[in-house]
Design a protein around this motif. Structure first.
Motif, PDB file in Angstrom:
ATOM      1  N   ALA A 116       0.823  -1.214   0.000  1.00  0.00           N
ATOM      2  CA  ALA A 116       0.000   0.000   0.000  1.00  0.00           C
ATOM      3  C   ALA A 116       0.854   1.260   0.000  1.00  0.00           C
ATOM      4  CB  ALA A 116      -0.922   0.000   1.208  1.00  0.00           C
ATOM      5  N   ALA A 117       2.107   1.151   0.441  1.00  0.00           N
ATOM      6  CA  ALA A 117       2.940   2.350   0.517  1.00  0.00           C
ATOM      7  C   ALA A 117       4.311   2.055  -0.093  1.00  0.00           C
ATOM      8  CB  ALA A 117       3.106   2.767   1.970  1.00  0.00           C
ATOM      9  N   PRO A 118       4.885   3.014  -0.815  1.00  0.00           N
ATOM     10  CA  PRO A 118       6.196   2.784  -1.432  1.00  0.00           C
ATOM     11  C   PRO A 118       7.316   2.933  -0.411  1.00  0.00           C
ATOM     12  CG  PRO A 118       5.400   4.978  -1.960  1.00  0.00           C
ATOM     13  CD  PRO A 118       4.343   4.335  -1.119  1.00  0.00           C
ATOM     14  N   VAL A 119       7.241   2.194   0.663  1.00  0.00           N
ATOM     15  CA  VAL A 119       8.218   2.296   1.738  1.00  0.00           C
ATOM     16  C   VAL A 119       8.845   0.917   1.929  1.00  0.00           C
ATOM     17  CG1 VAL A 119       8.533   2.950   4.129  1.00  0.00           C
ATOM     18  CG2 VAL A 119       6.668   3.935   2.824  1.00  0.00           C
ATOM     19  N   ASP A 120      10.166   0.885   2.140  1.00  0.00           N
ATOM     20  CA  ASP A 120      10.842  -0.400   2.335  1.00  0.00           C
ATOM     21  C   ASP A 120      10.216  -1.185   3.476  1.00  0.00           C
ATOM     22  OD1 ASP A 120      12.439   0.073   0.269  1.00  0.00           O
ATOM     23  OD2 ASP A 120      14.248   0.508   1.431  1.00  0.00           O
ATOM     24  N   ASP A 121       9.963  -0.469   4.583  1.00  0.00           N
ATOM     25  CA  ASP A 121       9.411  -1.128   5.762  1.00  0.00           C
ATOM     26  C   ASP A 121       8.084  -1.799   5.444  1.00  0.00           C
ATOM     27  OD1 ASP A 121      11.434  -0.612   7.360  1.00  0.00           O
ATOM     28  OD2 ASP A 121      10.500   0.986   8.534  1.00  0.00           O
TER      29      ASP A 121
END
Lengths: 497, 290
Positions: free
Chosen positions: A206-211
């Motif tokens: 849902a989010a372009p974040v590594d985590d």
């Protein structure tokens, strides 16, 4: 984590960057609450400002300066819109000022504390929810996918080994994924986890974040055993059914007109309809896979969706099924079935190399065997077609069908072998192929050239060479007919072998 | 009126007989309303007379409440009509929004009795043991008579005024105004880019340099300008005297005259020593909630 990653987090979905966009790559190591007074010990931190310290608007300016002096990473406010001077100063300092608009800052602070301080805690919470919910739900693949979708709040799907969709949401696979390696991987926002060697769990982060992608990967890994267990259970049942079905069908077909009573009883127990008029359908498979059970389920669903409901029996070269009507179906019904089977083939992955044959309606128990035999023959013909979806009805085969029966004749086969022998092994069979095409196209050089994708001079040259090599005379109608029959027979032969 | 009847005589508080009564005269209310409804001129005298009557002592001179703005001139109008001299000095050293922000209040002297007269002649005489009490009643009365009225207050002996008042304000103001180039330190020159007034609280006006819009100054204000921050750095703050001047004509631009796009100078004038000596809680940033 950078400011950029932080604002991409779903918790800050409603937040906007009011000023200081130049500082979005500043690191964020921790966060703190600021309610006035000195602002120190906030290096590389997200400073969440109590609304009272930024209201009225002019007060924010001093906070921006203090935060910059203390080395803060970014400010998060929910007060009034900053003054133009504050925006300019934050822009100049490249100190991001984020606005959470109407959000409850305290709730946000708590959520972000977990995200920033201990992403592993958030991961643990999600995994626990996945595992607990999986236990509480019926153990099917669809239910497992639903659990993942619910907990992660993002699309989740089960893909076949080749990446085609089997169940769940639609997820477009980006380039850069290695479906040939059964290892967890991701590309862009898409995260894949292998289920044994036969399928993939896929999700769209849902989010372009590594985590977040790591969180998704962990959730898929946690759910994988459950999905694999469901698949294995399905496979066991399906394999048992399939083996029973294949055995039963074998006995049914072998019996001819006199099928044993116990075979009939077993077939009826399996829910097979033996009375009435049967139309056989054979789906041929060019490319066998490890995931035949998954494929069987998919084929069954696809056929059922087109109202082609009957026992589906897995066979060495594909699947056999038949549909049954109480009275003899009218002739035009055959076209309708062809049309529906064609649509079914279009709905299934092209990579499987599917082709289909359809038999004529036959009555009673022996009718099953007859229509299925016809369907299989028709499928064999369909296999030789170069277009897709290749579906043949036995009624439309005409001469081909005649050939099928002649093919049984040793005499005919011997003739075909001998008359074509001079050109058979020449130029990798290219000459033979040219001869076949030339005869099929009514001795038209240009039509042959078009069909083969060659220049007509090339075709002319090949035909000249054929005339040299062949014993038969192409200008003689009888000899031409014999040659064409021999060609057709050879084609069928190669399919049978 | 001054041209017709003036000029009024200017006198130092110390030069008056120690027992002489000085009454301070002025206008209270919003500047916009005063500009709309000009005073008739005789209400100042009526207000001063009401205080005299209440105390049973005639005034020997009139005093200036605040040297900034219209109230720097009002006592001269009243002085010419009443034939009384005006004391060279004031109680604030600049302009402040509240009646308790005065040098006399800091010295513990009372503001009352206070007389209010509106333009139609209605008179209210009020008193209270505390300044905050007077301030509260005053606001209520001013609102009820239409938002502005003539006021007479701080009746005081000349000796006390000489000791506690801010002396020489009138001559100092005249001297500053006559200076060329204009007095004070120009902190920022620019164009009004944004005006923000958040209800009753402190508003701000943002100035930007038209040549380089990254150069900005913020001037915080209530009815007066209270602080100037240039590019985030504090440059002036009350009790400093802060003026915005029109860039071309060098005339003061009041907070109610601000318009987006207007070119102005932000100027700081150092507070007179008498003002700087007053307690921070009365005249400093905290008195305004800064």
């Amino acid at each position: 984590m950078r400011v950029r990653d932080l604002i991409a987090h779903p918790l800050l979905a409603g937040a906007t960057v009011l000023a200081g966009e130049g500082g979005l790559d500043r690191p964020i190591e921790d966060l703190c609450w600021y309610a006035g007074g000195e602002l120190d010990r906030c290096r590389d931190q997200l400073v969440v400002c109590d609304p009272s310290v930024v209201t009225p608007a002019y007060r924010l300016e001093a906070v921006v300066r203090r935060a910059e002096t203390a080395g803060a990473g970014a400010l998060l406010i929910s007060g009034p819109v900053p003054l133009l001077s504050t925006v300019r100063i934050a822009d100049r300092l490249a100190l991001p000022v984020l606005s959470a608009a109407e959000a409850d800052l305290v709730a946000l602070l708590h959520g972000l504390t977990v995200t920033i301080r201990s992403p592993e805690l958030e991961r643990a919470r999600v995994l626990t929810r996945v595992l607990q919910t999986l236990r509480a739900r019926p153990q099917t693949v669809s239910a497992s996918l639903a659990v993942l979708r619910e907990v992660l709040e993002q699309p989740v799907a089960l893909l076949a080994a080749d990446g085609s969709a089997l169940d769940g949401d639609e997820i477009e696979l980006p380039d850069g994924l290695r479906l040939d390696l059964d290892a967890p991987q991701r590309s862009g926002l898409v995260v894949l986890h292998p289920v044994g060697k036969v399928a993939w769990l896929a999700s769209l982060a849902a989010a372009p974040v590594d985590d977040w992608a790591a969180l998704t990967a962990a959730a898929l890994a946690a759910a994988e055993p459950a999905v694999r267990a469901c698949l294995a259970a399905q496979q066991l049942t399906a394999e048992r059914d399939s083996r029973l079905g294949a055995h039963l069908l074998g006995e049914l077909l072998a019996g001819g007109v006199a099928v044993r009573r116990d075979v009939v009883e077993r077939a009826v127990a399996a829910g097979w309809q033996l009375r009435g008029w049967h139309t056989g359908i054979h789906l041929g498979l060019r490319q066998a896979g490890d995931d035949s059970i998954l494929r069987s389920a998919r084929v069954r669903d696809t056929l059922a969706a087109l109202d082609l409901r009957g026992p589906l029996v897995e066979r060495a070269d594909g699947w056999t099924t038949w549909i049954t009507a109480a009275v003899e179906p009218p002739l035009e019904d055959g076209r309708n079935v062809v049309d529906r089977v064609r649509r079914a083939l279009l709905a299934l992955p092209p990579a499987w190399g599917l082709h289909a044959g359809i038999g004529r309606p036959h009555e009673g128990i022996s009718g099953v065997a007859r229509t299925l035999a016809e369907a299989r023959d028709a499928a064999l013909l369909a296999r030789s077609r170069e277009w897709t979806p290749a579906v043949e009805h036995v009624d439309q085969l005409g001469v081909s069908r005649l050939l099928l029966s002649w093919n049984e004749s040793e005499l005919m086969r011997a003739y075909a072998d001998s008359v074509l022998a001079p050109v058979r092994r020449v130029e990798d069979g290219k000459l033979l192929h040219t001869l076949q095409t030339y005869l099929e196209h009514g001795l038209s050089v240009s039509a042959t050239a078009a069909a083969l994708g060659l220049h007509r001079n090339t075709v002319s040259a090949r035909i000249a060479r054929l005339r040299e090599l062949l014993d038969a005379d192409l200008d003689d109608a009888d000899q031409r007919l014999a040659l064409q029959l021999a060609c057709r027979m050879l084609q069928l032969d190669s399919l049978h072998s | 009126m001054l041209r017709r009847a003036g000029p009024a005589a200017l006198v130092a508080a110390a030069d008056l007989p120690p027992d002489a009564l000085v009454v301070h005269a002025g206008i209270v209310g919003a500047p916009e309303i005063v500009a709309e409804r000009l005073p008739a001129g005789d209400e100042f005298e009526a207000a001063v007379r009401a205080v005299e009557h209440h105390l049973g002592t005639p005034a020997s001179a009139l005093g200036v409440i605040e040297i900034g703005g219209l109230n720097g001139l009002v006592p001269f109008v009243a002085g010419t009509t009443m034939g009384l001299p005006v004391v060279d000095g004031d109680l604030m050293g600049r302009a402040f929004p509240r009646l308790d922000q005065t040098a006399l209040a800091a010295a513990g002297l009372p503001a009352g009795p206070v007389a209010l007269v509106d333009s139609s002649g209605e008179l209210a005489l009020l008193d209270s043991p505390t300044l905050t009490g007077i301030e509260r009643i005053l606001r209520a009365v001013v609102n009820s008579v239409g938002g502005a009225a003539a006021i007479a207050c701080y009746p005081v002996r000349a000796s006390a005024l000489a000791r506690h008042g801010i002396a020489g304000s009138v001559t100092r103001a005249l001297e500053l105004g006559a200076r060329e180039p204009p007095a004070g330190e120009v902190l920022f020159a620019g164009r009004v880019a944004e005006i923000r007034r958040d209800g009753q609280g402190i508003g701000s006006v943002v100035l930007e340099d038209p040549e380089d819009v990254s150069q900005v100054a913020r001037v915080d204000m209530s009815d007066e300008y209270l602080a100037v921050t240039v590019n985030g750095e504090p440059a002036a703050i009350v009790p400093d005297i802060i003026c915005l001047l029109d860039s071309d004509q060098r005339r003061p631009v009041g907070t109610e005259q601000l318009r987006a796009g207007r070119h102005v100078l932000a100027v700081r004038i150092e507070a007179p020593p008498g003002l700087r000596a007053l307690p921070e809680s009365l005249v400093g940033p905290s008195a305004f909630g800064l």
